[in-house]
Design a protein around this motif. Structure first.
Motif, PDB file in Angstrom:
ATOM      1  N   TRP A 169     -84.360 -40.229 -41.373  1.00  0.00           N
ATOM      2  CA  TRP A 169     -85.005 -39.739 -40.213  1.00  0.00           C
ATOM      3  C   TRP A 169     -84.558 -38.108 -39.902  1.00  0.00           C
ATOM      4  CZ3 TRP A 169     -81.809 -43.847 -40.352  1.00  0.00           C
ATOM      5  CH2 TRP A 169     -80.304 -43.809 -39.651  1.00  0.00           C
ATOM      6  N   THR A 170     -83.391 -37.792 -40.295  1.00  0.00           N
ATOM      7  CA  THR A 170     -82.986 -36.544 -40.216  1.00  0.00           C
ATOM      8  C   THR A 170     -83.600 -35.257 -41.306  1.00  0.00           C
ATOM      9  OG1 THR A 170     -81.004 -36.495 -41.451  1.00  0.00           O
ATOM     10  CG2 THR A 170     -80.783 -37.102 -39.130  1.00  0.00           C
ATOM     11  N   LYS A 171     -84.045 -36.096 -42.303  1.00  0.00           N
ATOM     12  CA  LYS A 171     -84.835 -35.153 -43.449  1.00  0.00           C
ATOM     13  C   LYS A 171     -86.310 -35.165 -43.356  1.00  0.00           C
ATOM     14  CE  LYS A 171     -80.417 -35.432 -45.937  1.00  0.00           C
ATOM     15  NZ  LYS A 171     -79.796 -36.400 -46.879  1.00  0.00           N
ATOM     16  N   ALA A 172     -86.722 -36.303 -42.954  1.00  0.00           N
ATOM     17  CA  ALA A 172     -88.070 -36.542 -43.290  1.00  0.00           C
ATOM     18  C   ALA A 172     -89.149 -35.749 -42.826  1.00  0.00           C
ATOM     19  CB  ALA A 172     -88.578 -37.712 -42.748  1.00  0.00           C
ATOM     20  N   ARG A 173     -88.867 -34.948 -41.539  1.00  0.00           N
ATOM     21  CA  ARG A 173     -89.869 -33.948 -41.273  1.00  0.00           C
ATOM     22  C   ARG A 173     -89.947 -32.455 -42.024  1.00  0.00           C
ATOM     23  NH1 ARG A 173     -89.890 -36.450 -36.689  1.00  0.00           N
ATOM     24  NH2 ARG A 173     -91.401 -35.798 -34.868  1.00  0.00           N
ATOM     25  N   ARG A 174     -88.824 -32.099 -42.412  1.00  0.00           N
ATOM     26  CA  ARG A 174     -89.094 -30.791 -42.817  1.00  0.00           C
ATOM     27  C   ARG A 174     -88.164 -30.699 -44.291  1.00  0.00           C
ATOM     28  NH1 ARG A 174     -90.916 -27.297 -39.162  1.00  0.00           N
ATOM     29  NH2 ARG A 174     -91.185 -28.248 -37.216  1.00  0.00           N
ATOM     30  N   ASN A 175     -87.267 -31.590 -44.549  1.00  0.00           N
ATOM     31  CA  ASN A 175     -86.407 -31.587 -45.920  1.00  0.00           C
ATOM     32  C   ASN A 175     -86.722 -32.867 -46.715  1.00  0.00           C
ATOM     33  OD1 ASN A 175     -85.041 -29.317 -44.955  1.00  0.00           O
ATOM     34  ND2 ASN A 175     -83.726 -30.604 -43.730  1.00  0.00           N
ATOM     35  N   TRP A 176     -88.115 -33.314 -46.838  1.00  0.00           N
ATOM     36  CA  TRP A 176     -88.411 -34.505 -47.375  1.00  0.00           C
ATOM     37  C   TRP A 176     -88.365 -34.226 -48.885  1.00  0.00           C
ATOM     38  CZ3 TRP A 176     -92.494 -32.588 -50.218  1.00  0.00           C
ATOM     39  CH2 TRP A 176     -93.206 -31.429 -49.694  1.00  0.00           C
ATOM     40  N   ASP A 177     -88.291 -32.959 -49.409  1.00  0.00           N
ATOM     41  CA  ASP A 177     -87.915 -32.751 -50.937  1.00  0.00           C
ATOM     42  C   ASP A 177     -86.774 -33.053 -51.250  1.00  0.00           C
ATOM     43  OD1 ASP A 177     -87.132 -30.436 -49.321  1.00  0.00           O
ATOM     44  OD2 ASP A 177     -88.038 -29.149 -50.928  1.00  0.00           O
ATOM     45  N   GLU A 178     -85.639 -33.314 -50.340  1.00  0.00           N
ATOM     46  CA  GLU A 178     -84.258 -33.752 -50.460  1.00  0.00           C
ATOM     47  C   GLU A 178     -84.139 -35.074 -50.359  1.00  0.00           C
ATOM     48  OE1 GLU A 178     -81.504 -31.846 -47.626  1.00  0.00           O
ATOM     49  OE2 GLU A 178     -82.237 -29.838 -48.085  1.00  0.00           O
ATOM     50  N   LEU A 179     -85.315 -35.794 -49.903  1.00  0.00           N
ATOM     51  CA  LEU A 179     -85.136 -37.333 -49.306  1.00  0.00           C
ATOM     52  C   LEU A 179     -85.785 -37.983 -50.594  1.00  0.00           C
ATOM     53  CD1 LEU A 179     -84.079 -39.255 -46.942  1.00  0.00           C
ATOM     54  CD2 LEU A 179     -86.543 -38.822 -46.150  1.00  0.00           C
ATOM     55  N   PHE A 180     -87.012 -37.541 -50.938  1.00  0.00           N
ATOM     56  CA  PHE A 180     -87.581 -38.422 -52.157  1.00  0.00           C
ATOM     57  C   PHE A 180     -87.671 -37.676 -53.411  1.00  0.00           C
ATOM     58  CE2 PHE A 180     -89.878 -38.685 -48.043  1.00  0.00           C
ATOM     59  CZ  PHE A 180     -89.657 -39.993 -47.651  1.00  0.00           C
ATOM     60  N   GLU A 181     -87.121 -38.385 -54.379  1.00  0.00           N
ATOM     61  CA  GLU A 181     -87.208 -38.186 -55.761  1.00  0.00           C
ATOM     62  C   GLU A 181     -88.293 -37.265 -56.312  1.00  0.00           C
ATOM     63  OE1 GLU A 181     -85.904 -41.680 -55.211  1.00  0.00           O
ATOM     64  OE2 GLU A 181     -84.609 -41.730 -57.052  1.00  0.00           O
ATOM     65  N   PRO A 182     -88.156 -36.050 -57.122  1.00  0.00           N
ATOM     66  CA  PRO A 182     -89.363 -35.328 -57.415  1.00  0.00           C
ATOM     67  C   PRO A 182     -90.206 -36.226 -58.206  1.00  0.00           C
ATOM     68  CG  PRO A 182     -87.265 -34.164 -57.796  1.00  0.00           C
ATOM     69  CD  PRO A 182     -87.008 -35.140 -57.388  1.00  0.00           C
ATOM     70  N   HIS A 183     -89.767 -36.866 -59.153  1.00  0.00           N
ATOM     71  CA  HIS A 183     -90.767 -37.835 -59.992  1.00  0.00           C
ATOM     72  C   HIS A 183     -91.620 -38.768 -59.135  1.00  0.00           C
ATOM     73  CE1 HIS A 183     -87.473 -40.694 -59.806  1.00  0.00           C
ATOM     74  NE2 HIS A 183     -88.423 -41.546 -59.946  1.00  0.00           N
TER      75      HIS A 183
END
Ligand code: SF4
Length: 436
Positions: A169-183
């Motif tokens: 929840w600390t990454k989902a808003r703006r840093n989602w590319d760190e949260l979800f794998e690119p593939h």
């Protein structure tokens, strides 16, 4: 025969919820008005999509394609005490009694020989059906529904994470590319492009990038108001509102995401709750215990929660609906389609996969100063029932008592009101240590 004629008797003890907020009344009243308008559009030749809750509705909104969300329809049928009629119809057709019920009411409406007797004149015939392959049954339910109506069906793929995140929840808003794998994001973006082509081909509507950006902006505005409302309730004792008021006031506009109306309701909810806090008005002035309701809403018996307020001063002030609306929807990014993919790619993980969900539940329980948790588990929903052992363990490790209540959120036929009340009262008295 009127709508009433198809309506089964209410479940034992089933009661309507008594709402206090004007915004709640506005949101609830709008549902019928919107649905009747949608039916008029379809009757005049516009397309209609029937979609599952985790389908990217923002794409349909940007293409101006009217749509009905499967789970919204289930909640409406259930609140109108029509779920037993539909579920009996499925059983008469050979589907077993404990099959997925929450997601099957639109299929039942499709096989109903008298569909116009459904809520508000029934579900109109769709032009397309869209779901995601997030559980074993989704594909089959939508495939059968599409066959029944004789319309094309688009299944969106689902992927699973290979990494366990720390505080998503600390990454989902703006840093989602760190949260979800690119593939995962790559595949979902391609799938969305396929969906747009499918919709353009089958509805004659076109996708507008600029309209899509406007929709994405409106969804973020709505989510930010929801966050402010959640935060306000979390820090205010006694709580200004309970889930009796917030569930529908959040969920009706959730299915209208990307509209000015939905933002207006989210803003109005925040302002009304702020006003109550300023005036020191509580939902339950005798609040002694704050409870969280984890899992789906008890759609056929939304007044159930109020009994415990009156008898124990135990208020249900938290549900997944406002919590997720606050933490799981807002997304900021330059590439709109990839940003949309980041809203949906992990939704299943956040909702149903420990430790994604269990960590978040505990974080929310602490933030909202929760004394006890009631977790509604529907065993026939393999998607929802899967990780429940770990959820219980996580709450217990955090020192928060939890009751696992086993019932179906829409099937009033199997609800035993007095047994459920007894179980919950026992939990309050023995585990949460509160007296009537
Ligand atoms: S497993 Fe659960 S989510 Fe999947 S179709 Fe059945 S009831 Fe719905």
């Amino acid at each position: 025969m009127t709508e009433q004629a198809n309506t089964a008797a209410p479940a034992s003890g089933s009661r309507a919820s008594v709402k206090k907020l004007k915004t709640a009344a506005r949101a609830t009243a709008y549902q019928k008005e919107w649905f009747m308008g949608l039916k008029e559009r379809v009757e005049s030749g516009e397309p209609l999509a029937i979609v599952n809750a985790d389908v990217p509705q923002e794409i349909l909104r940007a293409m101006d394609i009217p749509y009905v969300v499967n789970q919204w329809w289930s909640a409406v049928c259930s609140a109108k005490q029509m779920a037993p009629y539909y579920l009996n119809l499925l059983n008469e057709c050979g589907y077993r009694q404990d099959l997925c019920r929450y997601c099957s009411l639109a299929l039942a409406a499709a096989i109903d020989p008298e569909p116009e007797k459904g809520p508000w004149g029934g579900l109109p015939k769709p032009t397309v059906a869209i779901t995601r392959l997030t559980c074993d049954s989704q594909a089959k339910i939508f495939e059968l529904l599409a066959q029944e109506y004789g319309v094309p069906f688009y299944p969106l793929e689902n992927t699973v994470p290979l990494q366990i995140p720390d505080e998503w929840w600390t990454k989902a808003r703006r840093n989602w590319d760190e949260l979800f794998e690119p593939h995962r994001l790559d595949l979902m973006v391609e799938d969305f492009k396929g969906l747009i082509r499918f919709l353009e081909t089958n509805t004659g509507k076109t996708f507008s990038e600029s309209r899509f950006k406007e929709v994405m902006k409106l969804v973020n505005e709505q989510a930010e108001y929801n966050k402010k409302t959640r935060d306000l309730i979390a820090r205010t004792i006694p709580a200004p509102v309970s889930i009796t008021d917030t569930v529908q006031t959040v969920m009706v506009p959730q299915w209208q995401r990307g509209t000015e109306w939905a933002v207006d309701i989210a803003r109005s909810l925040y302002e009304e709750v702020s006003d109550l806090v300023e005036r020191k008005e509580a939902a339950n002035p005798n609040e002694r215990i704050r409870l969280a309701w984890v899992g789906r809403g008890l759609w056929f018996n939304l007044g159930f929660y109020q009994h415990f307020e009156e008898k124990y001063g135990a208020s249900f002030i938290w549900s997944i609906y406002l919590g997720l609306a606050a933490d799981a929807y807002a997304r900021y990014g330059e590439d709109s389609l990839r940003t949309l993919a980041s809203r949906f790619v992990g939704m299943e993980d956040m909702l149903h996969m420990p430790p994604w969900n269990s960590d978040w539940y505990v974080k929310e329980a602490k933030l909202n100063q929760i004394d006890g948790v009631v977790h509604l588990i529907s065993d026939s929903c393999t998607q929802g029932a899967g990780g429940t052992y770990f959820i219980k363990k996580a709450f217990e490790a955090a020192g928060i008592p939890v009751l696992q209540l086993r019932a179906d959120p829409v099937d009033a036929r199997s609800w035993d009101d007095s047994a459920m009340i007894k179980e919950l009262e026992q939990f309050l008295e023995e585990r949460v240590k509160v007296r009537a």
